[in-house]
Design a protein around this motif. Sequence first.
Motif, PDB file in Angstrom:
ATOM      1  N   VAL A 181       0.876  -1.177   0.000  1.00 40.62           N
ATOM      2  CA  VAL A 181       0.000   0.000   0.000  1.00 40.62           C
ATOM      3  C   VAL A 181       0.910   1.222   0.000  1.00 40.62           C
ATOM      4  O   VAL A 181       1.658   1.449   0.959  1.00 40.62           O
ATOM      5  CB  VAL A 181      -0.931   0.024   1.235  1.00 40.62           C
ATOM      6  CG1 VAL A 181      -1.809   1.273   1.209  1.00 40.62           C
ATOM      7  CG2 VAL A 181      -1.789  -1.228   1.288  1.00 40.62           C
ATOM      8  N   CYS A 183       1.249   4.773   0.486  1.00 43.55           N
ATOM      9  CA  CYS A 183       0.480   5.862   1.102  1.00 43.55           C
ATOM     10  C   CYS A 183       0.989   7.227   0.633  1.00 43.55           C
ATOM     11  O   CYS A 183       2.189   7.431   0.430  1.00 43.55           O
ATOM     12  CB  CYS A 183       0.612   5.799   2.620  1.00 43.55           C
ATOM     13  SG  CYS A 183       0.005   4.281   3.354  1.00 43.55           S
ATOM     14  N   VAL A 217      -6.004   3.584   5.848  1.00 42.90           N
ATOM     15  CA  VAL A 217      -4.951   2.613   5.522  1.00 42.90           C
ATOM     16  C   VAL A 217      -5.338   1.247   6.099  1.00 42.90           C
ATOM     17  O   VAL A 217      -5.217   0.211   5.433  1.00 42.90           O
ATOM     18  CB  VAL A 217      -3.580   3.049   6.080  1.00 42.90           C
ATOM     19  CG1 VAL A 217      -2.480   2.105   5.602  1.00 42.90           C
ATOM     20  CG2 VAL A 217      -3.243   4.494   5.697  1.00 42.90           C
ATOM     21  N   THR A 220      -7.834  -0.608   4.025  1.00 45.31           N
ATOM     22  CA  THR A 220      -7.230  -1.120   2.783  1.00 45.31           C
ATOM     23  C   THR A 220      -6.419  -2.379   3.066  1.00 45.31           C
ATOM     24  O   THR A 220      -6.499  -3.366   2.329  1.00 45.31           O
ATOM     25  CB  THR A 220      -6.334  -0.028   2.150  1.00 45.31           C
ATOM     26  OG1 THR A 220      -7.115   1.153   2.007  1.00 45.31           O
ATOM     27  CG2 THR A 220      -5.801  -0.455   0.797  1.00 45.31           C
ATOM     28  N   ILE A 237      -0.969  -0.698  -4.254  1.00 45.74           N
ATOM     29  CA  ILE A 237      -2.207   0.090  -4.217  1.00 45.74           C
ATOM     30  C   ILE A 237      -1.856   1.485  -3.688  1.00 45.74           C
ATOM     31  O   ILE A 237      -1.381   1.624  -2.556  1.00 45.74           O
ATOM     32  CB  ILE A 237      -3.248  -0.549  -3.269  1.00 45.74           C
ATOM     33  CG1 ILE A 237      -3.450  -2.041  -3.560  1.00 45.74           C
ATOM     34  CG2 ILE A 237      -4.564   0.228  -3.299  1.00 45.74           C
ATOM     35  CD1 ILE A 237      -4.109  -2.389  -4.852  1.00 45.74           C
ATOM     36  N   LEU A 239      -2.675   5.012  -2.165  1.00 52.87           N
ATOM     37  CA  LEU A 239      -3.737   5.560  -1.308  1.00 52.87           C
ATOM     38  C   LEU A 239      -3.337   7.001  -0.980  1.00 52.87           C
ATOM     39  O   LEU A 239      -2.707   7.267   0.038  1.00 52.87           O
ATOM     40  CB  LEU A 239      -3.775   4.708  -0.029  1.00 52.87           C
ATOM     41  CG  LEU A 239      -4.914   4.918   0.927  1.00 52.87           C
ATOM     42  CD1 LEU A 239      -6.126   4.120   0.475  1.00 52.87           C
ATOM     43  CD2 LEU A 239      -4.529   4.472   2.330  1.00 52.87           C
TER      44      LEU A 239
END
Length: 244
Positions: A181, A183, A217, A220, A237, A239
């Motif tokens: 992820v 961020c 977060v 996700t 991914i 975000l």
Amino acid sequence: MRGKTVLVTGASRGIGKAIAEKFAVENFNVVINCRNSFEKLLKLEKNLKEINSNILAIKCDVSNYSGVKDMFKNINDIFGGVDILVNNAGISYIGLFNEMVPEQWDELIDINLKGVYNCSHLALPYMIHNKTGSIVNISSVWGNVGASCEVVYSSVKGAVNSFSKALAKELGPSNIKVNAVACGVIDTEMNGFLSSEEKNSIIEEIPFMRFGDTREVAETVYFLSSGESDYISGQVITLDGAWT
Ligand code: NDP
């Protein structure tokens, strides 16, 4: 001990804490970890135990392989193994590349990248044996696009993204998912050095006109580890409220 177990590294505050809270509410066995702020971690353990009795706090520096090995032995003895690994522990470094000393470079690599290797390497035997598992690495948009004055941080997060894609391919036949992820700016102590003027000028650049929330977060990460996303692996991914 029955039930699925998640290990969240760097859970004493910020993003890791929110991820631990989410999994505790969802009734997982939750192992929380940090390196220095053990009092805070114990406080979180106590609070989470009010909603879920299967919480375990372990102090361990993720950059130290033998320390991580001891942590896994402890987890395996109590919960049997780790079904979901969230590699969240991390530090940042902001400053001109030219002015960085080798020790600063090494520290970022050791915690943010070698820590991911250490925990993944020690979590995998149990996951491979069970032919199921999920690893989620908390990365950064700077790993996608690079940031001035964050050269080493961008480098390690870029490496974490590639690590996630490559390991996902290797572990697909074992039915183990690996994702990252990436961020954008999330409202945590990591950004505590920013003045309110600096925060406002970053917010002006973000189409969603705000920083991300740690709970976003956590949701996700939870989705990427759940049965709802069984065919999603090898993905980074992003975000970031459409920032980058
Ligand atoms: P915080 O600084 O708020 O929290 C970091 C956590 O990591 C703490 O629990 C800290 O515990 C732990 N930690 C640090 N080093 C170690 C270590 N060697 N071993 C074990 N635990 C360690 O950061 P955030 O919550 O903001 O960040 C979490 C992750 O998200 C990091 O990987 C970060 O790079 C990433 N990220 C954050 C963004 C943001 O805007 N906040 C943006 C993009 C990515 P202790 O102090 O006890 O060591």
